[in-house]
Every structure is written in C-alpha cells, then in structure tokens.
Design a protein around this motif. Structure first.
Motif, PDB file in Angstrom:
ATOM      1  N   PRO A  76     -20.885  16.271 -22.786  1.00  0.00           N
ATOM      2  CA  PRO A  76     -20.726  17.124 -21.602  1.00  0.00           C
ATOM      3  C   PRO A  76     -19.318  17.062 -21.005  1.00  0.00           C
ATOM      4  CG  PRO A  76     -22.831  15.999 -21.518  1.00  0.00           C
ATOM      5  CD  PRO A  76     -22.062  15.399 -22.668  1.00  0.00           C
ATOM      6  N   SER A  77     -18.724  15.879 -20.963  1.00  0.00           N
ATOM      7  CA  SER A  77     -17.388  15.769 -20.362  1.00  0.00           C
ATOM      8  C   SER A  77     -16.333  16.493 -21.196  1.00  0.00           C
ATOM      9  CB  SER A  77     -17.005  14.303 -20.147  1.00  0.00           C
ATOM     10  OG  SER A  77     -16.974  13.604 -21.369  1.00  0.00           O
ATOM     11  N   VAL A  78     -16.438  16.438 -22.516  1.00  0.00           N
ATOM     12  CA  VAL A  78     -15.496  17.163 -23.373  1.00  0.00           C
ATOM     13  C   VAL A  78     -15.703  18.674 -23.221  1.00  0.00           C
ATOM     14  CG1 VAL A  78     -14.797  17.620 -25.764  1.00  0.00           C
ATOM     15  CG2 VAL A  78     -15.205  15.267 -25.009  1.00  0.00           C
ATOM     16  N   LEU A  79     -16.956  19.100 -23.120  1.00  0.00           N
ATOM     17  CA  LEU A  79     -17.255  20.525 -22.898  1.00  0.00           C
ATOM     18  C   LEU A  79     -16.575  21.021 -21.628  1.00  0.00           C
ATOM     19  CD1 LEU A  79     -18.915  23.185 -23.339  1.00  0.00           C
ATOM     20  CD2 LEU A  79     -20.716  22.074 -21.991  1.00  0.00           C
ATOM     21  N   VAL A  80     -16.727  20.295 -20.543  1.00  0.00           N
ATOM     22  CA  VAL A  80     -16.132  20.703 -19.268  1.00  0.00           C
ATOM     23  C   VAL A  80     -14.605  20.715 -19.381  1.00  0.00           C
ATOM     24  CG1 VAL A  80     -15.828  20.033 -16.841  1.00  0.00           C
ATOM     25  CG2 VAL A  80     -18.102  20.017 -17.875  1.00  0.00           C
ATOM     26  N   ARG A  81     -14.038  19.707 -20.014  1.00  0.00           N
ATOM     27  CA  ARG A  81     -12.581  19.665 -20.194  1.00  0.00           C
ATOM     28  C   ARG A  81     -12.106  20.847 -21.037  1.00  0.00           C
ATOM     29  NH1 ARG A  81     -11.282  14.791 -22.989  1.00  0.00           N
ATOM     30  NH2 ARG A  81     -11.463  16.020 -24.886  1.00  0.00           N
ATOM     31  N   ASP A  82     -12.787  21.116 -22.162  1.00  0.00           N
ATOM     32  CA  ASP A  82     -12.411  22.248 -23.017  1.00  0.00           C
ATOM     33  C   ASP A  82     -12.488  23.563 -22.248  1.00  0.00           C
ATOM     34  OD1 ASP A  82     -12.028  20.520 -25.157  1.00  0.00           O
ATOM     35  OD2 ASP A  82     -13.914  21.050 -26.150  1.00  0.00           O
ATOM     36  N   PHE A  83     -13.553  23.728 -21.469  1.00  0.00           N
ATOM     37  CA  PHE A  83     -13.731  24.949 -20.696  1.00  0.00           C
ATOM     38  C   PHE A  83     -12.601  25.139 -19.683  1.00  0.00           C
ATOM     39  CE2 PHE A  83     -15.459  26.811 -16.738  1.00  0.00           C
ATOM     40  CZ  PHE A  83     -15.571  28.120 -17.179  1.00  0.00           C
TER      41      PHE A  83
END
Length: 105
Positions: A76-83
């Motif tokens: 989830p944290s990588v998803l938010v960062r990528d977004f």
C-alpha cells in the motif's frame, strides 16, 4: 487542489484471490473539476492483455483514455508513493501547481 482537481482514495479489505492476492480492493484517482479521471491506479478489473491468472492491479495513464496498463503492486505505501509521484509529474508537465486545500468529506 486549488484549480478544482481532486484526489480520491478508496481502499478496503478484500478476500485474497488470484486477482487480489494482497487482500486489498483499491482505487486512487486524480480527477478534474467535472470528476473525470485524469490518471489513477485500481484493481477492480483486468488490464489490457492480462492473462487469466494475472492480478487485477493496473494503471490508467494520463492521456490514454480507455487503456489499462499492468501495475505491479508491492505494498500500500508503494502504491500511494507511485500514485503521488505520477500526479506530481503530470501536474508539472501541464503547468498545474501540485498543491492541496483541505476538503474533509
């Protein structure tokens, strides 16, 4: 955002399946003033060219309406960062300040 764009984040626990192996159903979206998606990530359906056993995780890229691209979900944290990285790059490209105003729903 000051120009009327909005970031929408939806996430909920889901059953772990082949399509949602991380047990999370999500959508993170940058919308324009009319609520039209500019870009985003979600896992509500397959991406273009997906195999039967591919996870649903995919990206909707800016300027590529109707196309869905594989996204390799890591956490989830990588998803938010990528977004947020994609949002910031897009805003920079089109000359929109990447700033936020408080709008609690």
């Amino acid at each position: 955002m000051p120009n009327g764009w909005r970031i929408v984040i939806r996430a909920e626990i889901a059953d772990r399946t082949v399509k949602t192996p991380h047990g999370l159903s999500y959508a993170v979206i940058l919308q324009d003033q009319q609520g039209t998606r500019i870009l985003g990530f979600d896992n509500s359906h397959d991406f273009d060219g997906a195999q039967d056993d591919d996870p649903y995780d995919h990206e909707h890229k800016a300027g590529r309406v109707g196309q869905r691209f594989r996204y390799r979900f890591k956490s989830p944290s990588v998803l938010v960062r990528d977004f947020f990285d994609r949002c910031e790059m897009y805003c920079e490209r089109v000359g929109v300040p990447f700033e936020f105003v408080e709008d609690v729903v």
